[in-house]
Design a protein around this motif. Structure first.
Motif, PDB file in Angstrom:
ATOM      1  N   SER A   1       0.854  -1.193   0.000  1.00  0.00           N
ATOM      2  CA  SER A   1       0.000   0.000   0.000  1.00  0.00           C
ATOM      3  C   SER A   1       0.883   1.235   0.000  1.00  0.00           C
ATOM      4  O   SER A   1       1.939   1.237   0.643  1.00  0.00           O
ATOM      5  N   THR A   2       0.457   2.261  -0.695  1.00  0.00           N
ATOM      6  CA  THR A   2       1.095   3.576  -0.560  1.00  0.00           C
ATOM      7  C   THR A   2       0.121   4.523   0.141  1.00  0.00           C
ATOM      8  O   THR A   2       0.363   4.998   1.253  1.00  0.00           O
ATOM      9  N   ARG A   3      -1.027   4.787  -0.526  1.00  0.00           N
ATOM     10  CA  ARG A   3      -1.978   5.774  -0.024  1.00  0.00           C
ATOM     11  C   ARG A   3      -2.561   5.422   1.346  1.00  0.00           C
ATOM     12  O   ARG A   3      -2.539   6.228   2.281  1.00  0.00           O
ATOM     13  N   THR A   4      -3.105   4.203   1.460  1.00  0.00           N
ATOM     14  CA  THR A   4      -3.875   3.870   2.659  1.00  0.00           C
ATOM     15  C   THR A   4      -2.977   3.820   3.896  1.00  0.00           C
ATOM     16  O   THR A   4      -3.294   4.407   4.935  1.00  0.00           O
TER      17      THR A   4
ATOM     18  N   ARG B   1      -4.789  -4.413   6.609  1.00  0.00           N
ATOM     19  CA  ARG B   1      -4.978  -4.754   5.190  1.00  0.00           C
ATOM     20  C   ARG B   1      -4.524  -6.195   5.019  1.00  0.00           C
ATOM     21  O   ARG B   1      -3.448  -6.577   5.485  1.00  0.00           O
TER      22      ARG B   1
ATOM     23  N   HIS C   1     -13.257  -1.934   1.215  1.00  0.00           N
ATOM     24  CA  HIS C   1     -12.228  -0.934   1.517  1.00  0.00           C
ATOM     25  C   HIS C   1     -12.997   0.313   1.977  1.00  0.00           C
ATOM     26  O   HIS C   1     -13.113   1.303   1.255  1.00  0.00           O
TER      27      HIS C   1
ATOM     28  N   PRO D   1      -9.164   5.535  -7.548  1.00  0.00           N
ATOM     29  CA  PRO D   1      -8.671   5.292  -6.186  1.00  0.00           C
ATOM     30  C   PRO D   1      -7.159   5.163  -6.106  1.00  0.00           C
ATOM     31  O   PRO D   1      -6.587   5.245  -5.016  1.00  0.00           O
TER      32      PRO D   1
HETATM   33  N1   CP Z   1      -6.427   3.224  -3.011  1.00  0.00           N
HETATM   34  C1   CP Z   1      -5.572   2.419  -2.359  1.00  0.00           C
HETATM   35  O1   CP Z   1      -5.993   1.573  -1.556  1.00  0.00           O
HETATM   36  O2   CP Z   1      -4.254   2.642  -2.621  1.00  0.00           O
HETATM   37  P1   CP Z   1      -3.046   1.882  -1.913  1.00  0.00           P
HETATM   38  O3   CP Z   1      -3.106   0.446  -2.343  1.00  0.00           O
HETATM   39  O4   CP Z   1      -1.812   2.593  -2.374  1.00  0.00           O
HETATM   40  O5   CP Z   1      -3.244   1.988  -0.418  1.00  0.00           O
END
Ligand code: CP
Length: 317
Positions: free
Chosen positions: A52-55, A104, A134, A269
């Motif tokens: 994951s980056t964002r979450t 996650r 999610h 997303p």
């Molecule tokens: N939108 C999203 O879940 O991005 P990541 O996988 O980078 O967290």
């Protein structure tokens, strides 16, 4: 809130309440000093079994802005490689002090198992489980749509009458499931556009319209077009589409983007595959909310952590 596992079980008032708290959080992020003392003394564990980056980073930023301590766990490089179970991993981290666990996992249902098994007593937030849900992604998407639709008068408003089109690999998308439940709770109409091979078998029971013709749907001038990437990491059980064919039939390319009304917003997303499901022209346009979604994700996750962890405390934001 004790846990945040799903948007399917989130009622209308709870959803609006959470979005309104996120508005308050967003307002605090405009201040010169962004950090709030609200969760001082609390600890949040980020338990990530998938990349994951964002979450992960926005949960970390959200917890830190609320003055909580953050412990980051990534399955890569951990004792999971030695066969340690989810139960033992979660209990080990809780033993170091955790008031909330953000999880996650590739297995659909892992967050619910953690929340209901009695293995740990911390609150559980679902940061994406398999193809299931999610919820914080859907909440930040709804927050972004509400903000674009109602601006500074967003508070207490829903998405009644909005037409949201979600395009692409529906079958493997947890984002789409959380969005469908939340958007229908908030009064939006959802159209899913996808190849028949990338639709779930139970989709006829979802509160959505289905189309196989993106151009026909876009001629209806929707309020929102949300693109999804091909989620190849979950594609062992399905027909793997040809990228060029996927792009031609289900991608928002320059020509399709040029035909959209200027009022239609373009969402994704992330992570994006530019040139496949979305063109750079569309992704970088003023109609795109891709970066806004990321910013709003911090406010929404601050709201979720605040509602889970602040209890009866009445600290002002
Ligand atoms: N939108 C999203 O879940 O991005 P990541 O996988 O980078 O967290």
């Amino acid at each position: 809130m004790r846990h945040l596992l799903s948007t399917k079980t989130l009622g209308y008032d709870e959803a609006i309440g959470l979005l309104d708290v996120a508005e308050d959080m967003a307002a605090t992020q405009q201040r010169e000093v962004k950090k709030l003392p609200t969760l001082r003394g609390k600890a949040v564990v980020n338990l990530f079994f998938e990349d994951s980056t964002r979450t992960r980073i926005s949960f970390e930023a959200a917890a830190k802005r609320l003055s909580a301590d953050v412990i980051n766990f990534s399955a890569k490089g951990s004792s999971v490689s030695k066969g340690e179970s989810l139960k033992d991993t979660a209990q080990t981290l809780e033993a170091m002090g955790a008031d909330a666990v953000v999880i996650r996992h590739s297995a659909s249902g892992a967050p619910r198992t953690l929340a209901s098994s009695g293995w740990i007593s911390a609150g559980v937030l679902n940061a994406g489980d398999g193809t299931h849900e999610h919820p914080t992604q859907a909440l930040l998407d709804a927050f972004t749509m509400r903000k674009r639709a109602h601006g500074s008068a967003s508070r207490a408003r829903d998405l009644n009458g909005m037409h949201v089109v979600i395009v692409g690999d529906i079958l493997h998308s947890r984002v789409v499931r959380s969005n469908v439940w939340l958007l229908s709770t908030l009064g939006a109409h959802v159209t899913l556009v996808a190849p028949p091979t990338l639709l779930p078998v139970d989709v006829s029971g979802w509160p959505v319209r289905i189309s196989y013709d993106l151009d026909e749907v876009l001629r209806g001038e929707p309020d929102v077009v949300m693109l999804l990437r091909i989620q190849s990491e979950r594609m062992h059980d399905a027909f793997f589409p040809n990228s060029r064919e996927y792009s031609r039939r289900w991608g928002l390319d320059d020509a399709r983007f040029a035909r959209l009304p200027q009022s239609t917003i373009v969402m994704h997303p992330g992570p994006m595959n530019r040139g496949l499901e979305i063109s750079s022209l569309a992704a970088d346009s003023v109609q795109s909310t891709v970066r806004e979604q990321v910013t709003n994700g911090v406010s929404v996750r601050m709201a979720a952590l605040y509602l889970l962890l602040s209890g009866d405390r009445e600290d002002s934001l």
